[in-house]
Design a protein around this motif. Sequence first.
Motif, mmCIF file in Angstrom:
data_model
loop_
_atom_site.group_PDB
_atom_site.id
_atom_site.type_symbol
_atom_site.label_atom_id
_atom_site.label_comp_id
_atom_site.label_asym_id
_atom_site.label_seq_id
_atom_site.Cartn_x
_atom_site.Cartn_y
_atom_site.Cartn_z
ATOM 1 N N THR A 85 3.927 7.001 -1.217
ATOM 2 C CA THR A 85 3.230 5.825 -0.524
ATOM 3 C C THR A 85 3.119 6.156 0.881
ATOM 4 O OG1 THR A 85 3.149 3.533 -0.249
ATOM 5 C CG2 THR A 85 5.232 4.595 -0.172
ATOM 6 N N HIS A 89 1.783 1.003 3.831
ATOM 7 C CA HIS A 89 1.465 0.420 2.482
ATOM 8 C C HIS A 89 2.957 -0.231 2.058
ATOM 9 C CE1 HIS A 89 -2.375 2.966 1.946
ATOM 10 N NE2 HIS A 89 -2.654 1.703 3.023
ATOM 11 N N SER A 222 2.702 0.044 -3.670
ATOM 12 C CA SER A 222 1.352 0.373 -3.395
ATOM 13 C C SER A 222 0.805 1.060 -4.671
ATOM 14 C CB SER A 222 1.211 1.111 -2.415
ATOM 15 O OG SER A 222 1.870 2.514 -2.554
ATOM 16 N N SER A 223 1.546 1.739 -5.592
ATOM 17 C CA SER A 223 1.162 2.178 -6.661
ATOM 18 C C SER A 223 0.825 1.316 -7.828
ATOM 19 C CB SER A 223 2.370 3.139 -7.527
ATOM 20 O OG SER A 223 2.045 3.812 -8.563
ATOM 21 N N GLN A 226 -2.724 -0.183 -6.503
ATOM 22 C CA GLN A 226 -3.696 0.816 -6.757
ATOM 23 C C GLN A 226 -4.223 0.575 -8.179
ATOM 24 O OE1 GLN A 226 -2.276 4.888 -6.452
ATOM 25 N NE2 GLN A 226 -4.453 5.761 -7.470
#
Length: 390
Positions: A85, A89, A222-223, A226
């Motif tokens: 990341t 973020h 953030s994953s 996404q």
Amino acid sequence: YFAETSSSASVSKNECAHPGSFGKLCVRCGAQVEVAGVSFGNIHKEILFGNAEVARWRDTDTKSVLCRRKLYLVLDLDHTLLNSTHLKHMVPEEDYLNNQIDSIQDCQNGSLFRLSFMNMMTKLRPYVHTFLKEASQMFEMYIYTMGDKAYALEMAKLLDPRNEYFHAKVISRNDGAQRHQKSLDMVLGDESAVLILDDTEHVWPSHRDNLILMERYHFFASSCQQFGFGCHSLSQLKSDESEPEGALAAVLSVLRRVHHLFFNELAGQTGRRDVRQVLNTVRKDVLKGCRIVFSRVFPSKFPAESHPLWKMAVNLGATCATEVDPTVTHVVAMDPGTKKSRWALENDKFLVLPRWIDGANYLWQRLPEENFLVKSNEPKAEAKVKDSVV
């Protein structure tokens, strides 16, 4: 190989077959040429070899690798072996991670790294060091990522600090001919001897039979964002995957079995062995003996046989049907009140959620049905609903 190809530079330009080019000059005779073939951008952005030369090279390398009782393994990075990341973020719930950073000088024993020069934090997936060590005994390994070259090389250093596994076999999006797809063009192994680990199927349009699809590793918030997930990430939950029961441990078991079948049970069939067929055989053992009926899982009027979940179950070795009968072992549903769901309960059949099939697909094993049972939220008196609900 480049040295071998160019070592015959004294050959006449008129006689040279021009096996490859470097900056539009033949690597053997030095003549200015236009060569149609494969670009090996992972070696140098200006190196290109002709198709015939690549075929010869691939044949030689494959024979050498097979003689050493190895196959080829192509590994994706993000969400497969690790999760990264950008620092900007990170969410407030992840601030505690800044106190748990491991030293980059001790990559072999660490798992969480802050790469300040890239404004990035990276978390290696649990079990990855053991996985790479064990897999390297069975496979020649490549990294293939949609990340850029600089990122790919930094991740390779974290995963392989002693440069034991990958050497120059790191392929990034900058190296391939197609920006949004991956292929085996730059892998010096015949397709019949290559396995792929990746969390994304559609980037391998020509090599799906070689692919083992990995469950995505979402460590950072953030994953999850996404991919549009509203759930908390592992870091937010202050949790992580289990090493002995996680995705990499499960897939290592699959790789061991495929390797054993290829080299032991198919011994003597050198000319006919194909790792894709072996992988398919192993996959079909996962739900072998299960006969599945789906209840209100697919949209109405949708052809059941075309649904991804139906296809997934069949690929795992199950038999799927549209109507219940005494041979059915599982009913897959979301609602315990449908006619087929009630039939399963009345006839002592398994009534499981669709996630039971998803779990089997990622972990390559039949998971305990009791962990995926369809539960009713209604009072028992109201459990028998209209027979018209199918």
